[in-house]
Design a protein around this motif. Structure first.
Motif, mmCIF file in Angstrom:
data_model
loop_
_atom_site.group_PDB
_atom_site.id
_atom_site.type_symbol
_atom_site.label_atom_id
_atom_site.label_comp_id
_atom_site.label_asym_id
_atom_site.label_seq_id
_atom_site.Cartn_x
_atom_site.Cartn_y
_atom_site.Cartn_z
ATOM 1 N N GLU A 52 25.935 59.325 11.942
ATOM 2 C CA GLU A 52 25.060 59.674 10.824
ATOM 3 C C GLU A 52 23.602 59.327 11.129
ATOM 4 N N GLU A 53 23.362 58.242 11.847
ATOM 5 C CA GLU A 53 21.990 57.902 12.218
ATOM 6 C C GLU A 53 21.410 58.959 13.151
ATOM 7 N N ILE A 54 22.233 59.468 14.043
ATOM 8 C CA ILE A 54 21.772 60.539 14.945
ATOM 9 C C ILE A 54 21.488 61.798 14.141
ATOM 10 N N ARG A 55 22.391 62.139 13.213
ATOM 11 C CA ARG A 55 22.184 63.327 12.375
ATOM 12 C C ARG A 55 20.893 63.212 11.563
ATOM 13 N N ALA A 56 20.632 62.045 10.986
ATOM 14 C CA ALA A 56 19.417 61.843 10.189
ATOM 15 C C ALA A 56 18.169 61.992 11.063
ATOM 16 N N PHE A 57 18.220 61.473 12.279
ATOM 17 C CA PHE A 57 17.104 61.593 13.220
ATOM 18 C C PHE A 57 16.862 63.056 13.580
ATOM 19 N N VAL A 58 17.937 63.790 13.834
ATOM 20 C CA VAL A 58 17.828 65.214 14.167
ATOM 21 C C VAL A 58 17.226 65.986 12.995
ATOM 22 N N ARG A 59 17.658 65.702 11.778
ATOM 23 C CA ARG A 59 17.095 66.369 10.596
ATOM 24 C C ARG A 59 15.593 66.097 10.481
ATOM 25 N N THR A 60 15.203 64.861 10.703
ATOM 26 C CA THR A 60 13.793 64.494 10.622
ATOM 27 C C THR A 60 12.970 65.245 11.664
ATOM 28 N N LEU A 61 13.447 65.275 12.910
ATOM 29 C CA LEU A 61 12.703 65.973 13.962
ATOM 30 C C LEU A 61 12.704 67.478 13.755
ATOM 31 N N ASP A 62 13.803 68.027 13.232
ATOM 32 C CA ASP A 62 13.829 69.460 12.919
ATOM 33 C C ASP A 62 12.766 69.805 11.880
ATOM 34 N N ALA A 63 12.661 68.992 10.827
ATOM 35 C CA ALA A 63 11.661 69.242 9.782
ATOM 36 C C ALA A 63 10.255 69.116 10.354
ATOM 37 N N ARG A 64 10.037 68.120 11.199
ATOM 38 C CA ARG A 64 8.721 67.931 11.825
ATOM 39 C C ARG A 64 8.375 69.128 12.713
ATOM 40 N N ALA A 65 9.369 69.617 13.453
ATOM 41 C CA ALA A 65 9.146 70.776 14.336
ATOM 42 C C ALA A 65 8.803 72.016 13.516
ATOM 43 N N LYS A 66 9.478 72.217 12.378
ATOM 44 C CA LYS A 66 9.175 73.370 11.525
ATOM 45 C C LYS A 66 7.746 73.293 11.000
ATOM 46 N N ASN A 67 7.321 72.097 10.571
ATOM 47 C CA ASN A 67 5.950 71.933 10.077
ATOM 48 C C ASN A 67 4.933 72.174 11.187
ATOM 49 N N THR A 68 5.241 71.692 12.382
ATOM 50 C CA THR A 68 4.351 71.908 13.526
ATOM 51 C C THR A 68 4.256 73.388 13.846
ATOM 52 N N ASN A 69 5.391 74.084 13.830
ATOM 53 C CA ASN A 69 5.383 75.520 14.114
ATOM 54 C C ASN A 69 4.599 76.302 13.074
ATOM 55 N N CYS A 70 4.666 75.904 11.807
ATOM 56 C CA CYS A 70 3.870 76.571 10.766
ATOM 57 C C CYS A 70 2.387 76.368 11.021
ATOM 58 N N ALA A 71 2.010 75.157 11.393
ATOM 59 C CA ALA A 71 0.601 74.879 11.688
ATOM 60 C C ALA A 71 0.145 75.691 12.892
ATOM 61 N N LEU A 72 0.981 75.791 13.913
ATOM 62 C CA LEU A 72 0.648 76.588 15.094
ATOM 63 C C LEU A 72 0.514 78.065 14.746
ATOM 64 N N ARG A 73 1.433 78.552 13.924
ATOM 65 C CA ARG A 73 1.425 79.970 13.556
ATOM 66 C C ARG A 73 0.120 80.340 12.859
ATOM 67 N N SER A 74 -0.311 79.517 11.892
ATOM 68 C CA SER A 74 -1.541 79.838 11.173
ATOM 69 C C SER A 74 -2.765 79.674 12.075
ATOM 70 N N ALA A 75 -2.762 78.685 12.947
ATOM 71 C CA ALA A 75 -3.896 78.505 13.858
ATOM 72 C C ALA A 75 -3.968 79.654 14.860
ATOM 73 N N ARG A 76 -2.825 80.067 15.379
ATOM 74 C CA ARG A 76 -2.817 81.201 16.320
ATOM 75 C C ARG A 76 -3.272 82.493 15.630
#
Length: 118
Positions: A64-88
């Motif tokens: 469960e700790e691994i799953r929670a970490f993966v969820r956190t990084l997935d959400a961070r990656a989605k936010n980063t990709n949104c920022a990249l998309r608008s900047a590009r």
């Protein structure tokens, strides 16, 4: 110096803050610690981190700790990709609107950045 993963305790509740872990590992900076952790992760070490309760690094105590970490990084990656998309998209609009060599801010265009000098 040994591996960072070998200094870590299992469980989120045992997370070691970055500064304390860098000191424990005999490193001169948190930046150096982050580089070593990235290297160990790339080599397959499972090193988790949290921002909760002061944050820090730890080894997983359960799936469960691994799953929670993966969820956190997935959400961070989605936010980063949104920022990249608008900047590009802004860069593409700038290419179409700006005349070659134009660095003005008139008409809502962004000025070209000047190289940093030291």
């Amino acid at each position: 110096m040994g591996r960072i993963v070998d200094l870590l305790l299992a469980g989120r509740e045992n997370a070691i803050p970055s500064k304390a872990l860098a000191k424990l590992a005999g490193l001169s900076s948190v930046r150096e610690l982050q580089r070593l952790i990235a290297r160990e992760r790339a080599a397959g070490a499972v090193i988790l981190s949290t921002c909760e309760s002061g944050g820090g690094y730890f080894r997983p105590a359960c799936q469960e700790e691994i799953r929670a970490f993966v969820r956190t990084l997935d959400a961070r990656a989605k936010n980063t990709n949104c920022a990249l998309r608008s900047a590009r998209a802004a860069l593409e609009v700038g290419k179409k609107e700006a005349a070659p060599g134009d660095s003005s801010t008139q008409g809502g265009k962004l000025a070209k950045c000047q190289p940093k000098t030291r």
